[in-house]
Write an enzyme that holds these catalytic residues in place. Structure first.
Site, mmCIF file in Angstrom:
data_model
loop_
_atom_site.group_PDB
_atom_site.id
_atom_site.type_symbol
_atom_site.label_atom_id
_atom_site.label_comp_id
_atom_site.label_asym_id
_atom_site.label_seq_id
_atom_site.Cartn_x
_atom_site.Cartn_y
_atom_site.Cartn_z
ATOM 1 N N TYR A 294 0.796 -1.218 0.000
ATOM 2 C CA TYR A 294 0.000 0.000 0.000
ATOM 3 C C TYR A 294 0.834 1.276 0.000
ATOM 4 O O TYR A 294 0.273 2.373 -0.013
ATOM 5 C CB TYR A 294 -0.956 -0.009 1.193
ATOM 6 C CG TYR A 294 -2.159 -0.905 1.004
ATOM 7 C CD1 TYR A 294 -2.193 -1.845 -0.018
ATOM 8 C CD2 TYR A 294 -3.253 -0.828 1.842
ATOM 9 C CE1 TYR A 294 -3.277 -2.677 -0.188
ATOM 10 C CE2 TYR A 294 -4.349 -1.659 1.686
ATOM 11 C CZ TYR A 294 -4.352 -2.582 0.660
ATOM 12 O OH TYR A 294 -5.442 -3.406 0.495
ATOM 13 N N LYS B 44 2.216 -15.029 5.269
ATOM 14 C CA LYS B 44 2.327 -16.047 4.212
ATOM 15 C C LYS B 44 3.806 -16.363 3.999
ATOM 16 O O LYS B 44 4.330 -16.319 2.889
ATOM 17 C CB LYS B 44 1.677 -15.520 2.921
ATOM 18 C CG LYS B 44 1.493 -16.576 1.821
ATOM 19 C CD LYS B 44 0.475 -17.641 2.176
ATOM 20 C CE LYS B 44 0.272 -18.594 0.986
ATOM 21 N NZ LYS B 44 -0.651 -19.704 1.323
ATOM 22 N N ASP C 165 -4.298 -17.526 4.222
ATOM 23 C CA ASP C 165 -5.421 -18.233 3.609
ATOM 24 C C ASP C 165 -6.157 -19.084 4.649
ATOM 25 O O ASP C 165 -7.388 -19.154 4.657
ATOM 26 C CB ASP C 165 -4.975 -19.072 2.411
ATOM 27 C CG ASP C 165 -3.697 -19.856 2.663
ATOM 28 O OD1 ASP C 165 -3.052 -19.639 3.702
ATOM 29 O OD2 ASP C 165 -3.341 -20.687 1.810
ATOM 30 N N ASP D 243 -6.260 -5.416 5.689
ATOM 31 C CA ASP D 243 -7.344 -4.749 4.989
ATOM 32 C C ASP D 243 -8.392 -5.755 4.537
ATOM 33 O O ASP D 243 -9.597 -5.582 4.752
ATOM 34 C CB ASP D 243 -6.777 -3.985 3.794
ATOM 35 C CG ASP D 243 -7.805 -3.078 3.133
ATOM 36 O OD1 ASP D 243 -8.868 -2.819 3.734
ATOM 37 O OD2 ASP D 243 -7.543 -2.618 2.007
ATOM 38 N N ASP E 108 -12.361 -6.622 6.484
ATOM 39 C CA ASP E 108 -13.655 -6.537 5.806
ATOM 40 C C ASP E 108 -14.419 -7.847 5.941
ATOM 41 O O ASP E 108 -15.648 -7.852 6.140
ATOM 42 C CB ASP E 108 -13.460 -6.197 4.322
ATOM 43 C CG ASP E 108 -13.301 -4.702 4.090
ATOM 44 O OD1 ASP E 108 -13.011 -3.979 5.059
ATOM 45 O OD2 ASP E 108 -13.460 -4.257 2.934
#
Length: 284
Positions: A68, A115, A148, A172, A176
């Site tokens: 980002y 990850k 994941d 992020d 959500d």
């Protein structure tokens, strides 16, 4: 005076959703003011459709680096995006997560999400730093999970989570998802915390398609205001702010228990009707 300067000179900032994209506003403010911690709680509310009634966890998201930062470069045939993960930022956000876990009621545990099995250098550094920080907080449980698997387990067993710490983009996306577990973005508050500045904003965007129609759910903004008051009570030692935060949360819960809900939650109340009901309970 510029907006960043005004925020910097204030005790705190309560920000409404604004702009077509986050990159135009809040992402720039996070970087300019070094608001390194994005805090997004997810908690089941009374009479609000939730996956389970006992969800109560918070995502602590590193807020200043990762993809980002927007370092993208075109070349003939494609684009390269640079992902930055530093020891300093990873350590800072990990410390915040463990300190938050120490303050919460509940299982008092931190889960680091990454990850590192694929991104061995960048996420490998993040996970390593989280493990190191866990050693200086021996009373707080610590574990790790691939992003994941975390996305799956938020659906499968959300009641088992307490504090999740992760990098910018993962946070992020997961936050959500987490909001949807407890009723959607209309009930999701958040905070952007730095060393000396803080901006509080609901997780949702501006939604210009429903502007002026009385359809917006005010709960996210109300709970965001409560987060701001709670932060002010801790950083400024103001007991009145702590009382205000508790009063807002209680008033929202009582309003929901009374059967009022906006349309996104399956009710029929307008934005102003729900807001007025909360104000009435605050006054009483």
């Amino acid at each position: 005076q510029s907006t960043p300067s005004t925020i910097r000179d204030s005790d705190a900032c309560l920000k409404a959703p604004v702009g077509d994209t986050a990159a135009e506003t809040i992402v720039k403010l996070r970087q300019m003011l070094n608001l390194y911690a994005n805090i997004r709680p997810s908690k089941s509310l009374p009479h609000v459709p939730s996956l389970r009634p006992d969800i109560d966890f918070v995502i602590v998201r590193e807020n200043t680096e990762c993809l980002y930062r927007g370092m993208e470069f075109e070349f003939e045939g494609g684009v390269v995006a640079l992902r930055t993960i530093t020891r300093k930022a990873s350590e800072r956000i990990a410390k915040y997560a463990f300190e938050l876990a120490e303050q919460r009621n509940g299982p008092r545990k931190v889960l680091a999400v990454h990850k590192s099995n694929v991104l061995r250098k960048s996420d490998g550094l993040f996970s390593q730093v989280c493990r190191e920080v866990s050693q200086i907080h021996p009373t707080i449980g610590f574990s790790e999970m691939l992003v994941d698997a975390a996305a799956m387990n938020l659906i499968r067993m959300p009641e088992t989570f307490d504090v999740i710490v992760t990098t910018n983009m993962y946070g992020d996306i997961l936050s959500d998802e987490a909001a949807q577990l407890v009723g959607g973005l209309g009930v999701a508050p958040s905070a952007n915390i730095g060393e000396s500045s803080a901006i509080f904003e609901p997780v949702h965007g501006a939604a210009p398609d429903i502007a002026g129609k009385g359809l917006a759910n005010p709960i996210a903004m109300l709970l965001t205001g409560a987060m701001m008051l709670e932060w002010l009570s801790k950083t400024r030692g103001d007991a009145a702010c702590a009382g205000g935060a508790s009063a807002i949360r209680s008033a929202v819960n009582l309003t929901l228990e009374g059967g009022l809900k906006t349309q996104d939650l399956g009710g029929a109340s307008t934005t102003s009707e729900f807001g007025s009901a909360v104000v009435s309970r605050l006054q009483s």
